[in-house]
Design a protein around this motif. Structure first.
Motif, PDB file in Angstrom:
ATOM      1  N   ASN A  22       0.861  -1.175   0.000  1.00 29.11           N
ATOM      2  CA  ASN A  22       0.000   0.000   0.000  1.00 29.11           C
ATOM      3  C   ASN A  22       0.904   1.233   0.000  1.00 29.11           C
ATOM      4  O   ASN A  22       2.121   1.117   0.135  1.00 29.11           O
ATOM      5  N   CYS A  39       0.643   3.887   2.112  1.00 25.87           N
ATOM      6  CA  CYS A  39       0.492   4.677   3.341  1.00 25.87           C
ATOM      7  C   CYS A  39       1.783   5.340   3.799  1.00 25.87           C
ATOM      8  O   CYS A  39       1.771   6.468   4.270  1.00 25.87           O
ATOM      9  N   TRP A  47      -1.976   9.683   4.927  1.00 25.40           N
ATOM     10  CA  TRP A  47      -3.431   9.800   5.006  1.00 25.40           C
ATOM     11  C   TRP A  47      -3.902  11.230   5.237  1.00 25.40           C
ATOM     12  O   TRP A  47      -3.233  11.997   5.908  1.00 25.40           O
ATOM     13  N   PRO A 107      -1.044   5.011   9.927  1.00 24.62           N
ATOM     14  CA  PRO A 107      -1.128   4.222  11.154  1.00 24.62           C
ATOM     15  C   PRO A 107       0.182   4.133  11.940  1.00 24.62           C
ATOM     16  O   PRO A 107       0.209   4.389  13.144  1.00 24.62           O
ATOM     17  N   CYS A 152       0.762  -1.395  11.396  1.00 25.51           N
ATOM     18  CA  CYS A 152      -0.121  -1.615  10.251  1.00 25.51           C
ATOM     19  C   CYS A 152      -0.846  -2.933  10.500  1.00 25.51           C
ATOM     20  O   CYS A 152      -0.245  -3.894  10.968  1.00 25.51           O
ATOM     21  N   ILE A 153      -2.145  -2.972  10.213  1.00 27.59           N
ATOM     22  CA  ILE A 153      -2.867  -4.237  10.383  1.00 27.59           C
ATOM     23  C   ILE A 153      -3.018  -4.961   9.045  1.00 27.59           C
ATOM     24  O   ILE A 153      -3.702  -5.975   8.951  1.00 27.59           O
ATOM     25  N   GLY A 154      -2.398  -4.413   8.022  1.00 28.03           N
ATOM     26  CA  GLY A 154      -2.411  -5.085   6.720  1.00 28.03           C
ATOM     27  C   GLY A 154      -3.718  -4.937   5.971  1.00 28.03           C
ATOM     28  O   GLY A 154      -4.118  -5.828   5.216  1.00 28.03           O
ATOM     29  N   CYS A 155      -4.370  -3.773   6.143  1.00 27.71           N
ATOM     30  CA  CYS A 155      -5.763  -3.653   5.688  1.00 27.71           C
ATOM     31  C   CYS A 155      -5.948  -3.679   4.179  1.00 27.71           C
ATOM     32  O   CYS A 155      -7.072  -3.723   3.708  1.00 27.71           O
ATOM     33  N   LYS A 205      -5.287   7.424  10.685  1.00 27.15           N
ATOM     34  CA  LYS A 205      -6.036   7.589   9.450  1.00 27.15           C
ATOM     35  C   LYS A 205      -7.503   7.820   9.757  1.00 27.15           C
ATOM     36  O   LYS A 205      -7.947   7.579  10.882  1.00 27.15           O
TER      37      LYS A 205
END
Ligand code: HEM
Ligand code: HEM
Ligand code: NFV
Ligand code: SF4
Ligand code: SF4
Ligand code: F3S
Ligand SMILES: [Mg+2]
Lengths: 362, 584, 234
Positions: A272, A274, A279, A286, A293-296, B225
């Motif tokens: 990603n 990010c 953001w 994050p 990061c939660i790996g969204c 975010k």
């Protein structure tokens, strides 16, 4: 129905040709293109009509829409008023019911093969699709019909791209990502939960300006934003390489901004933008705000074990476990077995050694 | 089916059935069916949640520390409120105390959500029910400027400014590609604003669209975010460092200044744009007093924004807590979220299955098992082609929550009225409401209406914009006193948890009272149930035939045109429905 | 390629006889390989569960970097070693082929396998003699080194290619298809890690059995991997 070009629309808004050209070179720059591309963008904009967009919602949480309207460059307002024609979007449109439904039919007819279908959320397939009802019938039917005459499809967010939270185990509604239902159209996945606003608008403007879909990776994501991991461009990376980690929430290391790897950060496995685009107009992301990061933006990130584990859980074995537990246990058993076996071997040898020697051979 | 009476409403489904599906400009998928009498007055209303994802099923067996992320994805519009509710539920179950700063930061994020969500609702989801975009083309920019300047000191108000916007709009409309404004109900007699007010409102629709993205940056700073910031059981994930080396890797002075500036600008925007617009629009619709529904009869709020950390009792909450039933405004009842006899969910008319549907279930013992069966004697169509639903059968994906057996309305109006009724504890709420009523020259009872709901939301945005400043000051004072702690990790490790535990967390979500009930067993989630604001408001009927707040609010409303659902949209929108939330 | 089973062996395995089994490249590979695997296992462990944080400036330290670097170097050694070993299977003696081929169609081999299992279960009094690997060891080596080793190389370089980025051979050769095949990178990590444990288990058992057989069976083992000669005793 007039088919105005992008340029005409901008001129109508009182934008001079000079500022139009400036806009084009800015666009080129923001897309990471050489300045020599600006005339090509200008040409494209001068000759193309505003592309109609139908934005459908399946099973989702609407945060992709919410993210979209946060775009700072270009402003969501300008995208909606000037760049494309957002003719159907149940979250924003004035009409409802029959009057809303009529628009889909109209666009399908008038712009056959020329509109973009943007999908937020996904269709559930269980219960004949009735876990998501649209106009009294299964959403999946509306999706298929609308896709049939679309030029291309954008799968917004983790929902449309991978299935997201409703598809997490046991996926009670059989929520299914768009590409598994629509197989005969170009699909651009823009994953994330939600995706970054400026990434969303950049993908749209790219398609409008170059009149083609962006270059995609094998999993269907635009390479320009999903070609690298968070970890590859994370500003905490020097701490990772140094071996400096947050060991506990709010510890000294957390206050110094050390690497969040040990807190389960999935930056090393997440594709990603990010850590670069960041953001909400570049304010943070994050990791910058202290949470891993939660790996969204990754497929099935909900089912890859806890968000706070580095060595993540595996559910394949039915029980809660992880590679170290499974492997360590087996290795422990192997070690114990070896010791036990060695002891028995020694005993056997001590007891029957002589005899063995005599009888051995044949 | 024949007519019957419930909660003071006479329901009669004999007239012409009108269906609106999808109901747009809301979050998620909602269908509504009404019966009109010969004068086009609504005599029966049936609202249906038409989506379900199964989050409560999905949460079973997972790590309670991860639950916030799952539940946060219940909704991206009220983003964060489910996450906050979830971490509170887990903290309650495991008896975790959070640091003072964590509480203040959570408050700031929650208040920030109200301001953002209310503003976006007013302009982008609701305004077009009152504002005629096409009529704005006829406005005189000069008069529009005069109007704007007469109600607010907002600097963007010159005739030239409004002329530019009008020109942009004109050309947009002339292009024939109307985008989101296609097929709107423009020109309907239900629209009452003069062209100048319409132009001003449309201008601010666009301005608010630009500005709302600034508001959420408070979430971005603390949670990384927005939508969907990050949360933490035991505190907040963002560490604070205002002095030492490495401060740039944490919440530092620059970040705090950014928050301060966002908070100040948000307050300004609410004061100088949102509220004046609200008053201006309301003044033209004063006569349209429909949509009260349950708002004056049964309503409640769990309360939120704890002043001091870890104290969730009513006296510590800056948003009021309590329930009113049977229209008795003189008595504010206490709510006990743990009492098995108070909050219960019924599924007699919902597409779910209980072993015994004659009883409601308290959320700790809640069951979520899908059971799609639209069929009933009056059902028209097929399983996958619904023409008309049968409200005597199961007809919605929304469960029917009841408080002591009562259907309740929740939301900003309930909160503001509960504040109004307790002026000692909430003087600002009382004063603000009085001020608004005075300006509009309306009695208090006018609050119990569609317009009242919309006004209450604005008033609350104002109140919360102010509280943001207060909470920010509190954070700074605490930092000055030397406390920079943001997380309590004593019970982070699951090995320190009891074998079994249960807890409940609550917030006031923008749309109303929100509760999550959790049972933890052997460090995993054993049961997780959410009862959500739109579950309350969008509730279908219960076994007794009691209707929910949406349905009640539509009753007895006349439609200007039977084939244009403008008034229906207006009233439904006044609740700011969120269907992803309601069914989850 | 063919692998010898017992038929021609009885003559060779007479007591006191000595056969040249493991040619120099095989022996060299064996020990290099052993070293690389030990290195990979230790560094791999610390990649997944890093050491406590070091103090000082990030720019002054590179602990995690060195650990990962060592893992990658050992990974290259392991991968190239296996490739060279594969080459030697073609040009070396027929024992050199054993590692890459399981004679699953050979009834004798299965009988030998059963016999060997019984020997380890203390159900057989006498071990059999083998010029090359005994069937049980053969089976283990095939799974732990040939298959699992290849798996670790493929997934290892797929992960390596993620950091090396598009344009690097490992990205082109492995990352580009391995990650999509597994769905996402985290899953590849998990499997790489899990299979790594499998190899560790093999090593434990392998070292034990090598020493045990050296003592208990009627042939040289450890020295065979040193001088290449299998010597049979009574
Ligand atoms: C990480 C550690 C090790 C690994 C991965 C390993 C792997 C292997 C492999 C793959 C073979 C088959 C060779 C071939 O057919 O080309 C082998 C054979 C052998 N290894 Fe190891 N080895 C390890 C450590 C050791 C150690 C420490 C010893 C001595 C104590 C040892 C003794 C032997 C012996 C004696 C053989 C020959 C077995 C036979 O003749 O059937 N190995 N090893
Ligand atoms: C016996 C062979 C090997 C063992 C025991 C081993 C072990 C491990 C372990 C335990 C991990 C940590 C996995 C996790 O993230 O949970 C790891 C990571 C890794 N291994 Fe291996 N590995 C082996 C071979 C290889 C090979 C041949 C390569 C090729 C270069 C390789 C490259 C990597 C890479 C790139 C990572 C990820 C590093 C990171 O995320 O920073 N490994 N290995
Ligand atoms: N109903 C609801 Fe929500 C809110 N506010 C949550 O709890 O919107 Ni999405
Ligand atoms: S992808 Fe995530 S953010 Fe987007 S709608 Fe789905 S749950 Fe919401
Ligand atoms: S914080 Fe996460 S993404 Fe950043 S360096 Fe550490 S592990 Fe990588
Ligand atoms: S959690 Fe999502 S928002 Fe970015 S940093 Fe990770 S991909
Ligand atoms: Mg529920």
């Amino acid at each position: 129905m007039s088919t105005e070009t992008f340029y005409e629309v901008m001129r109508r808004q009182g934008i001079s040709r000079r500022s139009f050209l400036k806009f084009c070179s800015l666009t080129a720059a923001s897309l990471g293109l050489a300045p020599t591309m600006a005339p090509q963008i200008a040409h494209a904009m001068e000759t193309k009509p505003r592309t109609p967009v139908i934005w459908l919602h399946g099973l989702e949480c609407t945060c992709c829409s919410e993210s979209f309207i946060r775009s700072a460059h270009p402003l969501a307002k300008d995208v909606v008023l000037s760049m494309l024609s957002l003719d159907y979007d149940d979250t924003l449109m004035a009409a409802a019911g029959h009057q809303a439904e009529a628009i889909i039919d109209e666009i399908k007819k008038k712009y056959k093969g020329n509109y973009i279908l943007a999908v937020e959320g996904n269709p559930p397939l269980n219960e004949d699709g009735m876990f998501c009802i649209h106009g009294g019938r299964p959403f999946v039917e509306v999706l298929k019909e609308t896709a049939a005459d679309a030029k291309a499809i954008i799968s917004w967010g983790a929902c449309a791209s991978w299935g997201c939270v409703q598809a997490a185990k046991p996926n009670p509604t059989r929520a299914t990502p768009v590409h598994k239902v629509i197989t005969d159209k170009p699909i651009i996945k823009v994953p994330g939960c939600p995706p970054i606003a400026e990434v969303m608008t950049a993908v749209v403007t790219y398609m409008l300006t170059f009149d083609r879909i962006p270059e995609l990776d094998r999993q269907g994501r635009p390479k320009m934003f999903y070609g690298q991991r968070i970890h590859d461009k994370c500003y905490r990376r020097p701490h990772f390489d140094a071996g400096q980690f947050v060991e506990e929430w709010d510890d000294e290391a957390a206050r110094k901004g050390y690497c969040l790897y040990k807190m389960g950060c999935k930056g090393p496995t997440t594709y990603n933008a990010c850590s670069t685009v960041r953001w909400n107009g570049g304010v943070s992301f994050p990791i910058q705000s202290g949470h891993g990061c939660i790996g969204c933006s990754e497929e099935g990130f909900w089912d890859k074990g806890g968000f706070y584990n580095r060595v993540t859980d595996i559910k394949q074995f039915g029980v809660e476990s992880n590679a170290d537990k499974v492997g360590g246990t087996i290795a422990g058993i192997a070690g114990a077995a070896v010791v036990a076996h060695a002891a028995v071997s020694a005993l056997t040898k001590a007891r029957g050694g002589k005899e063995d020697q005599n009888k051995g051979g044949k | 089916m024949s007519a019957y009476e419930t909660q003071g409403f006479k329901l009669d489904n004999s007239g012409k059935r009108v269906v609106v599906d999808p109901v747009c400009r809301i979050e998620g998928h909602l269908r509504v069916e009404v019966n009109l009498d010969s004068n086009n007055v609504i005599r029966n209303a049936v609202s249906t949640g038409t989506m379900w994802r199964g989050l409560e099923v999905i949460l079973k067996g997972r790590d309670p520390r991860d639950a916030w992320a799952f539940t946060e994805r219940i909704c991206g519009v009220c983003t964060g409120t489910h996450a906050l509710t979830s971490v509170r539920a887990v903290e309650d179950a495991l008896d975790i105390q959070i640091p003072e700063n964590a509480n203040t930061i959570r408050n700031l994020m929650q208040l920030n959500l109200y301001v953002h969500d209310h503003l976006v609702h007013f302009y982008h989801l609701h305004a077009l029910d009152w504002v005629d975009v096409v009529s704005a083309l006829k406005a005189d920019p000069k008069k529009t400027s005069e109007l704007a300047q007469s109600i607010s000191s907002w600097p963007l108000s010159s005739p030239g400014y409004f002329r530019d916007v009008q020109n942009r709009l004109k050309k947009f409309v002339e292009s024939g590609q109307l985008g989101p404004f296609s097929n709107g109900y423009w020109g309907s007699p239900a629209y009452k604003l003069p062209p100048e007010a319409n132009l001003m409102a449309v201008t601010h629709y666009l301005e608010a669209l630009d500005f709302q993205k600034e508001i959420v940056k408070v979430h971005t700073i603390f949670g990384g975010k927005n939508p969907h910031p990050n949360w933490l059981v035991g505190g907040v994930p963002c560490a604070i460092n205002v002095n030492d080396t490495g401060a740039v890797g944490a919440i530092n002075m620059e970040r705090l200044n950014l928050i301060k500036s966002i908070i100040d600008r948000s307050k300004e925007f609410v004061e100088q744009v949102y509220i004046p617009d609200l008053l201006a629009i309301a003044s033209f619709y004063k006569g349209w007093g429909y949509g009260g529904g349950l708002s004056s009869k049964n309503f409640m709020s769990y309360g939120d924004i704890p002043q001091r950390a870890n104290d969730y009792t009513a006296s510590n909450l800056l948003l009021p807590r309590g329930a009113v039933i049977n229209g008795d405004l003189s008595k504010i009842h206490e709510i006990d979220l743990r009492n098995p006899d108070e909050i219960q969910e019924f599924v007699n008319h919902s597409w779910y299955k209980y072993a015994d549907e004659s009883k409601g279930l308290h959320p700790w013992d809640g069951v979520t098992e899908a059971n799609y069966h639209p069929e009933g004697p009056n059902f028209k169509g097929t399983r996958t082609r619904i023409e008309a639903l049968d409200e005597s059968a199961k007809y919605s994906w929304i469960k029917a929550p009841r408080w002591k057996g009562n259907a309740m309305e929740v939301g900003p109006l309930s909160r503001m009225v509960l504040g109004y009724l307790q002026p000692k504890q909430y003087p600002i709420i009382k004063d603000t409401i009085d001020g608004v009523l005075h300006k509009l020259d309306l009695p208090v009872t006018a609050l119990f209406s569609t317009l009242g709901r919309t006004a209450a939301r604005g008033i609350e945005a104002l109140y919360c914009a102010d509280l943001q400043v207060q909470q920010f000051d509190k954070l700074m004072a605490n930092l000055k006193a030397g406390d920079t702690s943001t997380a309590n990790v004593d019970k982070w490790d699951p090995s320190k948890w009891p074998a079994e535990a249960k807890g409940v967390g609550f917030t006031e979500a923008p749309r109303g009272a929100l509760g999550h009930w959790i049972k933890v067993k052997d460090t995993k989630i054993d049961n997780y149930q959410c009862v959500v604001p739109t579950t309350w408001n969008g509730s279908p009927r219960d076994a007794k035939g009691q209707i929910g707040a949406f349905e009640a609010s539509l009753m007895n409303t006349p439609l200007a045109k039977a084939d244009q659902p403008l008034e229906i949209l207006r009233t439904l929108h006044s609740f700011d429905p969120c269907l992803a939330c309601s069914t989850h | 390629m063919s692998v010898t089973t017992q038929d021609d062996e009885s003559a060779i395995t007479a007591a006191g006889n000595s056969v040249y089994v493991y040619e120099a490249p095989v022996r060299a590979w064996h020990w290099i390989n052993a070293l690389s695997i030990v290195t990979l296992a230790i560094t791999g462990w610390f990649i997944a569960s890093p050491l406590p944080s070091v103090s000082g400036e990030a720019s002054e330290n590179f602990l995690m970097g060195y650990i990962r670097f060592t893992h990658f170097v050992a990974g290259y050694v392991f991968a190239i070693g296996l490739l060279v070993r594969l080459y030697w299977a073609f040009v070396g003696n027929h024992h050199a082929r054993q590692l890459f081929l399981l004679p699953v169609t050979d009834g004798n081999w299965w009988a030998g396998l059963l016999q060997e299992i019984r020997w380890y279960a203390f159900l057989e009094k006498y071990p059999k003699k083998y010029v090359g690997h005994n069937p049980l060891g053969h089976l283990f080596m095939y799974f732990a080194i040939t298959l699992s080793g290849t798996f670790l190389i493929v997934t290892g370089f797929a992960l390596y290619g993620e950091g090396a980025q598009e344009g690097h051979w490992s990205h082109w050769l492995f990352t580009s298809w391995v990650i999509p095949l597994f769905g996402q990178s985290q899953t590849v990590h998990t499997w790489h890690h899990l299979v790594a444990w499998g190899v560790v288990c093999f090593v434990i058992i392998h070292v034990y059995t090598a020493i045990r057989e050296d003592i208990m069976s009627r042939q040289t083992m450890i020295s065979a991997m040193i001088d290449g000669k299998r010597t049979f005793r009574e």
